[in-house]
Design an enzyme around this catalytic site. Structure first.
Site, PDB file in Angstrom:
ATOM      1  N   THR A   1      -8.178 -28.455 -15.320  1.00 34.50           N
ATOM      2  CA  THR A   1      -9.160 -29.173 -16.123  1.00 34.50           C
ATOM      3  C   THR A   1      -8.891 -30.675 -16.097  1.00 34.50           C
ATOM      4  OG1 THR A   1      -9.293 -27.215 -17.521  1.00 34.50           O
ATOM      5  CG2 THR A   1     -10.315 -29.208 -18.354  1.00 34.50           C
TER       6      THR A   1
ATOM      7  N   LYS B   1       5.094 -40.313 -33.247  1.00 37.55           N
ATOM      8  CA  LYS B   1       5.344 -41.141 -34.422  1.00 37.55           C
ATOM      9  C   LYS B   1       4.502 -40.663 -35.606  1.00 37.55           C
ATOM     10  CE  LYS B   1       6.099 -45.289 -31.561  1.00 37.55           C
ATOM     11  NZ  LYS B   1       5.465 -46.572 -31.182  1.00 37.55           N
TER      12      LYS B   1
END
Lengths: 279, 279, 279
Positions: free
Chosen positions: B30, B57
C-alpha cells in the site's frame, strides 16, 4: 556523467523512470549513492523500509521482488543470504542490481573501486594492489578480486590467518599468477611495493578470542608512519565505513583516496543505472 | 492511466503537488504503490516514519495530521485504531485517504479488487465470488463486501468458525440476497461454482488452540489440485502478502491474478490521487 | 515563497539540487518541513535513516558527513551532542544546517518563530514575550532568546525552578535589559502583559520528584480560562509537539497561532534553503 553533474546538477536521462531500493542490511553509502545517482539522472526513487514492511508478515523474497516490479522499473537489493541474487534472477520481471549479498559479493563496489584506481593512477595495468584487514568477510574484496582477473595486476594479501581470503578466491588469484605475496603482517616491504593499499575493517565481533583481536588489530592501523614507506603515488582506498584501521591524520595526505572514492561511486552508479534503465 | 504509464513512465497530472504518507502499521504494497502512483503522476511524496517521529513524544493523531496538512496537499493514513478515519475527517484541513484502519476497512484495496475483476473477467455482473481464509480480521474482505452491494453478484464464504465474517457484514450480504453459501471447508463444489476465488492469510496468531490451527490450515491451501475443479476462466485473487495459503506452483497458472492485481493497484491509486488532488 | 507555493505548488529555484537530511533524534516537523521545503523549491531530498545505516557499524559523525557531502549539495543535521555543529563546521565540504543539537540550539526554529511574530503582529519591536514550561531543556527557547537580542523586546520567564533557563542565557537577557519578570507561576498579570505567550512541553521525565511534577504541571496548562486575562491581540505559540500544556479547546481561538506557525516554518525553511543552495 561527472561533467553533467558538475554543470547541471541533475540530468534528464532517466526522467520518467522509477527505481526501488530494498536493503535488508544496514547501509549508508550504497543506498544513499544509488538514491542520489537515480535522482541526479532525473529519475525517482522509492525506498522500501524492510523493518516496516511485509517481510514482518512472513512474505518470501520472491514475492517482495514481484511486488516492487509492479511499481518500479528496476530494483537495487541488499540481502544477507548469498543466494538472494539467484532468487532475484529467477523471479523478478525487472532488472535487479546486487547491492551486496551476505559475505559473498558487492559488484557495484568493485566497479567503483576499479574506476577509482583508473582515475587516480591513470591505468590499472601493471599495478600492485595490496588488500589488508578482514579479507574473509569483506565482500568488496571478493568482488574486486574477481574483476581484477580481467587485468594485468599483481596482488598482495595481508590478514590474520582467521580472516584470510576464502580458498576459492585465493585459488583463482594463484591460478592466474596474480598472487605474489601473502602475509599476516603489513611490513614496510609490502607497503613500499604497493600502488594501491586497499584497507577493510577488522571486525572485533569476528574474533572468537578477544586476546588475539587485541594482539592483531594494531598491525593493521594505517597512519602517517605507515605511509612513510609508501610510494608518493600510492593511493589508500577503503570501502568505508572505517573504525580505527585508518587514522584520522591520514585524511590530510593526498594519497588518501577514500573520500574521492565515494564521489566516484556516484558516477559509476549513475552510469550503471543509465545502462540498465535508459529507454 | 495505464496507457500513460506504459508510454511515458511518468505523467504531469500532479506536477507541483505533494503527498504525505503516514503508516502506523507495517506495509509494503500500500505505501509503496501510493508512493509510486504519486511519483508516476509527476507529484512528490513525503513519507513519515512513525517510529522515528513526534508520536514517540506523545503527540495526538489529530496534531500529527494538522502538521502534515501544513506541508502536503493530501495525506494517506494507515492506523491501528478503527476511529482514526473519523479523527482525520474531523481535524484534517486537507484530504485524507484511508490506507487501512485496524481490522475495519481498506477501501482503496476494494477499488483495486473490483478493478481487477473487471479487467480479468470483463464485468462484475452475474459473477460468483468466493472468499476464503481469515474473513474476521481481513479488512480487505470487509471493504470489498461493502462495495459489492452495488453490484449483482453472488457470494460464498469459506472460513473456520472462529474466523467467520463479522456479523454486521454477513447480515448485510444476507439482506441483499447475495450470500448463497457458507462453509468451513473449501469443497470442490464451491470451487467449481466460483468465478473469483479471493484468498486471504489464515494467521496462526489468531488461533487460541494451535491444534485447531494445525487441523484447519491445510483446508485452505490453494494448489494445482484445487484448481482442477475450477472453471478455466476463474481467477485467483489475494491481497498479499501470502504465506502458505496459495502454493507457489499456482503462480504459473494463468488463473493466478494476484500479481496482476498489484499492478492494477498502481493504476487505481493513480486515478484516486488524480481525482482528489488534481488542480 | 508563500505566494509561489500558493500559486504554483512547486517552484523551480532549486531544480537540480539535492539535499541530504540526517536526524539522529526523533523529528516529524523539522525533518518533514525541510523535505517539503526542498521539494517545493523544485529540488530533491535524500533522507538518511540513522538507525539503519553505517552509524551502527561505528562510523564517526565526521565520516558520515563527508559521505553525504559526496552525494548531496547541502545537509540538514539533528544530533544529540551539542558539539555536533562544530564537527560539521570543521569537516563538511558542503553547507550544514543545524536542525537541533542536543538541548543547546535549534536555530531554524528561531527564524520561523520570529517570522511568526512578525506575520501575526506586524512587528517585533516593543513587544512583551513570555516563555513558559521547560525553559531549561527547550532548545527552541534558547535559540529564540539569542535572536531576540537584536530586537527591542521585553521578556518574561515562567517555569518551575528546576526547569529555569540556563544561567548563561538568563544573564544575556539581564545584561541587555530585556528581562522584566521571572516567576514560577503563570499569573493573570503576566498573561495580561504578554503580546506573545510562547509555551513548551513540561516533560515528566525531567522531574526527579514525581510529586513535584504533579504539583507543578497544572500551573502551565493554557486553556480558555487562561486566555480570559489575555489581550485580544495576543498570540499563543508552541514549537509542538504538545502534550497537555495547551488544551484542545484553545485550538478554536483565533489567538492560537501554533498551527499557522508550522506553515510559516515551511516558508522560512524554503527561504533558508534558497539562500544556501541557489546557484
Amino acid at each position: 556523467m561527472r561533467l553533467g553533474v558538475q554543470r547541471e546538477g541533475v540530468l534528464d536521462i532517466l526522467k520518467g523512470r522509477v527505481l526501488c531500493t530494498m536493503f535488508y542490511e544496514p547501509s549508508t553509502r550504497t543506498s544513499t549513492s544509488f538514491d542520489a545517482a537515480m535522482q541526479r539522472l532525473g529519475g525517482r526513487t522509492i525506498a522500501i523500509s524492510t523493518e516496516h514492511s511485509s517481510t514482518v508478515k512472513g512474505e518470501s523474497l520472491q514475492d517482495s521482488l514481484r511486488t516492487l516490479a509492479c511499481y518500479g522499473d528496476a530494483i537495487v537489493l541488499r540481502h544477507p543470504e548469498e543466494d538472494s541474487v539467484d532468487v532475484a534472477a529467477k523471479f523478478s520481471p525487472v532488472p535487479v542490481i546486487n547491492g551486496g549479498n551476505g559475505s559473498k559479493e558487492h559488484p557495484t563496489q568493485a566497479f567503483l573501486d576499479l574506476f577509482t584506481i583508473r582515475e587516480e593512477l591513470g591505468t590499472v595495468t601493471g599495478l600492485t594492489i595490496t588488500f589488508t584487514g578482514d579479507l574473509r568477510h569483506g565482500r568488496t574484496v571478493h568482488s574486486l578480486c574477481k574483476l581484477l582477473q580481467y587485468y594485468d595486476v599483481q596482488v598482495q594479501l595481508v590478514s590474520p590467518p582467521q580472516l584470510a581470503l576464502p580458498a576459492d578466491i585465493r585459488d583463482m588469484l594463484k591460478a592466474s599468477g596474480q598472487l605474489i605475496k601473502e602475509s599476516t603482517e603489513l611490513t614496510e616491504d609490502i607497503v613500499a611495493k604497493s600502488d594501491v593499499l586497499y584497507c577493510t575493517r577488522v571486525q572485533k565481533e569476528r574474533f572468537a578470542d578477544l586476546a588475539e583481536y587485541e594482539r592483531l588489530k594494531d598491525t593493521f592501523i594505517i597512519d602517517n608512519k605507515t605511509l612513510k614507506a609508501a610510494k608518493p603515488s600510492m593511493v589508500v582506498m577503503h570501502p568505508l565505513p572505517r573504525n580505527a584501521e585508518v587514522a584520522g591524520e591520514v585524511d590530510f595526505d593526498q594519497r588518501a583516496a577514500y573520500f574521492r572514492q565515494m564521489r566516484y561511486g556516484l558516477y559509476c552508479r549513475m552510469a550503471l543505472l543509465a545502462l540498465v534503465m535508459a529507454p
